[in-house]
Design an enzyme around this catalytic site. Sequence first.
Site, PDB file in Angstrom:
ATOM      1  N   ARG A  40       0.517  -1.552  -0.107  1.00 55.74           N
ATOM      2  CA  ARG A  40      -0.390   0.291  -0.152  1.00 55.74           C
ATOM      3  C   ARG A  40       1.141   1.124   0.187  1.00 55.74           C
ATOM      4  NH1 ARG A  40      -5.618  -1.021   1.896  1.00 55.74           N
ATOM      5  NH2 ARG A  40      -6.006  -2.539   0.204  1.00 55.74           N
ATOM      6  N   ARG A  44      -3.087   6.740  -0.149  1.00 57.48           N
ATOM      7  CA  ARG A  44      -3.847   7.732   0.717  1.00 57.48           C
ATOM      8  C   ARG A  44      -2.423   8.486   1.596  1.00 57.48           C
ATOM      9  NH1 ARG A  44      -8.975   5.251   3.698  1.00 57.48           N
ATOM     10  NH2 ARG A  44      -8.630   3.179   2.951  1.00 57.48           N
ATOM     11  N   ARG A  53      -7.075  11.316  -7.431  1.00 53.92           N
ATOM     12  CA  ARG A  53      -8.020  11.269  -7.270  1.00 53.92           C
ATOM     13  C   ARG A  53      -9.527  11.843  -7.209  1.00 53.92           C
ATOM     14  NH1 ARG A  53      -9.135   6.417  -4.704  1.00 53.92           N
ATOM     15  NH2 ARG A  53     -11.110   7.093  -5.287  1.00 53.92           N
ATOM     16  N   ASP A  89      -6.944  -3.697  -7.603  1.00 54.68           N
ATOM     17  CA  ASP A  89      -7.209  -3.771  -6.087  1.00 54.68           C
ATOM     18  C   ASP A  89      -7.499  -5.366  -6.768  1.00 54.68           C
ATOM     19  OD1 ASP A  89      -8.728  -3.204  -3.727  1.00 54.68           O
ATOM     20  OD2 ASP A  89      -9.847  -4.610  -4.216  1.00 54.68           O
ATOM     21  N   TYR A 164     -14.696 -12.565   0.183  1.00 56.58           N
ATOM     22  CA  TYR A 164     -15.693 -10.379  -0.097  1.00 56.58           C
ATOM     23  C   TYR A 164     -17.224 -11.080  -0.582  1.00 56.58           C
ATOM     24  CZ  TYR A 164     -12.142  -7.458   1.482  1.00 56.58           C
ATOM     25  OH  TYR A 164     -11.171  -7.013   2.186  1.00 56.58           O
TER      26      TYR A 164
HETATM   27  O1  1CP Z   1       0.182   0.147  -3.262  1.00 60.18           O
HETATM   28  C1  1CP Z   1       0.228  -1.019  -3.563  1.00 60.18           C
HETATM   29  O2  1CP Z   1       0.032  -1.614  -2.575  1.00 60.18           O
HETATM   30  C2  1CP Z   1      -0.602  -1.140  -4.348  1.00 60.18           C
HETATM   31  C3  1CP Z   1      -2.436  -0.610  -4.412  1.00 60.18           C
HETATM   32  C4  1CP Z   1      -3.459  -1.641  -3.793  1.00 60.18           C
HETATM   33  C5  1CP Z   1      -3.069  -3.364  -3.902  1.00 60.18           C
HETATM   34  C6  1CP Z   1      -2.114  -4.206  -3.715  1.00 60.18           C
HETATM   35  C7  1CP Z   1      -4.824  -1.480  -3.632  1.00 60.18           C
HETATM   36  C8  1CP Z   1      -5.680  -0.360  -3.872  1.00 60.18           C
HETATM   37  N1  1CP Z   1      -5.663  -2.694  -3.379  1.00 60.18           N
HETATM   38  C9  1CP Z   1      -4.347  -3.713  -3.528  1.00 60.18           C
HETATM   39  C10 1CP Z   1      -4.919  -5.302  -2.627  1.00 60.18           C
HETATM   40  C11 1CP Z   1      -6.273  -5.679  -1.522  1.00 60.18           C
HETATM   41  N2  1CP Z   1      -6.781  -4.573  -1.708  1.00 60.18           N
HETATM   42  C12 1CP Z   1      -5.821  -6.527  -1.063  1.00 60.18           C
HETATM   43  C13 1CP Z   1      -4.540  -7.142  -0.290  1.00 60.18           C
HETATM   44  C14 1CP Z   1      -4.007  -6.790   0.175  1.00 60.18           C
HETATM   45  C15 1CP Z   1      -3.680  -6.166   1.799  1.00 60.18           C
HETATM   46  O3  1CP Z   1      -4.524  -7.169   2.400  1.00 60.18           O
HETATM   47  O4  1CP Z   1      -4.092  -4.555   2.187  1.00 60.18           O
HETATM   48  C16 1CP Z   1      -7.096  -6.253  -0.160  1.00 60.18           C
HETATM   49  C17 1CP Z   1      -8.226  -7.405   0.875  1.00 60.18           C
HETATM   50  C18 1CP Z   1      -8.458  -5.776  -0.995  1.00 60.18           C
HETATM   51  C19 1CP Z   1      -9.543  -5.010  -0.241  1.00 60.18           C
HETATM   52  C20 1CP Z   1      -9.766  -3.487  -0.405  1.00 60.18           C
HETATM   53  N3  1CP Z   1      -9.534  -2.513  -1.100  1.00 60.18           N
HETATM   54  C21 1CP Z   1      -9.929  -3.240   0.859  1.00 60.18           C
HETATM   55  C22 1CP Z   1      -9.799  -3.460   2.577  1.00 60.18           C
HETATM   56  C23 1CP Z   1     -11.002  -3.717   3.118  1.00 60.18           C
HETATM   57  C24 1CP Z   1     -11.312  -4.398   4.062  1.00 60.18           C
HETATM   58  O5  1CP Z   1     -11.290  -5.973   4.505  1.00 60.18           O
HETATM   59  O6  1CP Z   1     -10.679  -4.304   5.106  1.00 60.18           O
HETATM   60  C25 1CP Z   1      -9.963  -1.515   1.224  1.00 60.18           C
HETATM   61  C26 1CP Z   1      -9.898  -0.490   2.277  1.00 60.18           C
HETATM   62  C27 1CP Z   1      -9.631  -1.321  -0.419  1.00 60.18           C
HETATM   63  C28 1CP Z   1      -9.087  -0.207  -1.529  1.00 60.18           C
HETATM   64  C29 1CP Z   1      -8.737   0.275  -2.080  1.00 60.18           C
HETATM   65  N4  1CP Z   1      -7.368  -0.340  -2.553  1.00 60.18           N
HETATM   66  C30 1CP Z   1      -6.368   0.469  -2.657  1.00 60.18           C
HETATM   67  C31 1CP Z   1      -6.657   1.579  -2.018  1.00 60.18           C
HETATM   68  C32 1CP Z   1      -5.529   2.529  -2.288  1.00 60.18           C
HETATM   69  C33 1CP Z   1      -7.843   1.791  -1.533  1.00 60.18           C
HETATM   70  C34 1CP Z   1      -8.021   2.499  -1.119  1.00 60.18           C
HETATM   71  C35 1CP Z   1      -9.435   3.535  -1.274  1.00 60.18           C
HETATM   72  C36 1CP Z   1      -9.048   4.852  -1.582  1.00 60.18           C
HETATM   73  O7  1CP Z   1      -7.463   5.336  -1.386  1.00 60.18           O
HETATM   74  O8  1CP Z   1     -10.108   5.613  -2.664  1.00 60.18           O
END
Ligand code: 1CP
Length: 354
Positions: A40, A44, A53, A89, A164
């Site tokens: 990540r 943000r 964004r 994602d 999910y």
């Molecule tokens: O920089 C990076 O790491 C690349 C971007 C990335 C990755 C690898 C994003 C962007 N998402 C992911 C993978 C992802 N998405 C995972 C596996 C990694 C981890 O465990 O963190 C998971 C579980 C998700 C699902 C997801 N997407 C969540 C978690 C929700 C929960 O169950 O707690 C969330 C909050 C998102 C949204 C998301 N994905 C990525 C971003 C930057 C965001 C935030 C949204 C935004 O900025 O508007």
Amino acid sequence: MNHVNLPAEHPLVDGRTAASPVIRAYRGDRPPVTPVWFMRQAGRSLPEYRALRVGTAMLDACLDPELSSEITLQPWRRHAVDAAIFFSDIVVPLKLAGVDVDIVAGRGPVLGAPIRSAADVAALRPLHPDALAPIGAGVARTVAQLGSTPLIGFAGAPFTLAAYLVEGGPSKDHLRARTLMHADPATWHALMTWAADVTGAFLRAQILAGASAAQLFDSWAGSLSLADYTAHVAPYSKLAISHVTDLGMPIVHFGVGTGELLGAMRDVGADAVGIDDRIPLDEGIRRLGGNVPVQGNINPALLAAPWEVLEAHVLDVVERGRAAPAHVVNLGHGVPPETDPDVLSRIVALVHSA
Ligand code: 1CP
């Protein structure tokens, strides 16, 4: 390494990334300077991300090659990390296969309707390769600028996707998915096979377009017993990985709270294993038998602690990592959104000088 199925101009083939510290480390060949990147790292915590964004929904940003590429490059430019990870994602391939899923700000992936019954699963459609064009285009734009820095492609493992899909959104214990694997094994098998094929295709598109390594996120596998993981989850993670093994890039496998599962996670076909911050890194290395390259495991909570506290912790992680054949420094999980980005840049400099 056999890369016969990669294009001749792929960065692993044409000499750009094959000897980079991250790729060497994933292959168990310890480079002189310990490499580091952050899960990540895009997102943000960066003001330039928040600015870009404004007015664009998360999934729209993921499917816009110009935006996904620019966001991927932001943390690389700012922190001088040793790898970029493609901004996307884990639910993007589900969306591209026609699933009604959205990413809700502050919450995460939410489905229009959960997918739980045999009929729900039977209605799932395969992912048409053409739908992945924006992913390939985003990756290609990115690697054209990264030079010798490898891009890591990623995908969600089938269980984390199922967590999910079955729940309909984020959940604490992923209980409904954990019930389904026992209550209705045939539906579970169909769902997990579909998820493996869709997520495997998403990963393959990223590698073919220029990513030099792959990370499979089974973020929520830590909610499973080893017995459930081995019987009901590992075969499908293996199936997902089988979509890319012919390409010859290294594969990292990561989950949260998976101290009891590390060996089993390696056995699905990973070259390196990501370890979260719940166990000391050298203990994770020991559990893996001492011969597996590892990634991890700075405690994300310490990013907001005084620098002296964080500095001592980072140096401890680097030291414990010396028990493995090779180590890629990372966090135990993702960068919290409120993190001061300058702290991440400082960690990179510290790890490189340690
Ligand atoms: O920089 C990076 O790491 C690349 C971007 C990335 C990755 C690898 C994003 C962007 N998402 C992911 C993978 C992802 N998405 C995972 C596996 C990694 C981890 O465990 O963190 C998971 C579980 C998700 C699902 C997801 N997407 C969540 C978690 C929700 C929960 O169950 O707690 C969330 C909050 C998102 C949204 C998301 N994905 C990525 C971003 C930057 C965001 C935030 C949204 C935004 O900025 O508007």
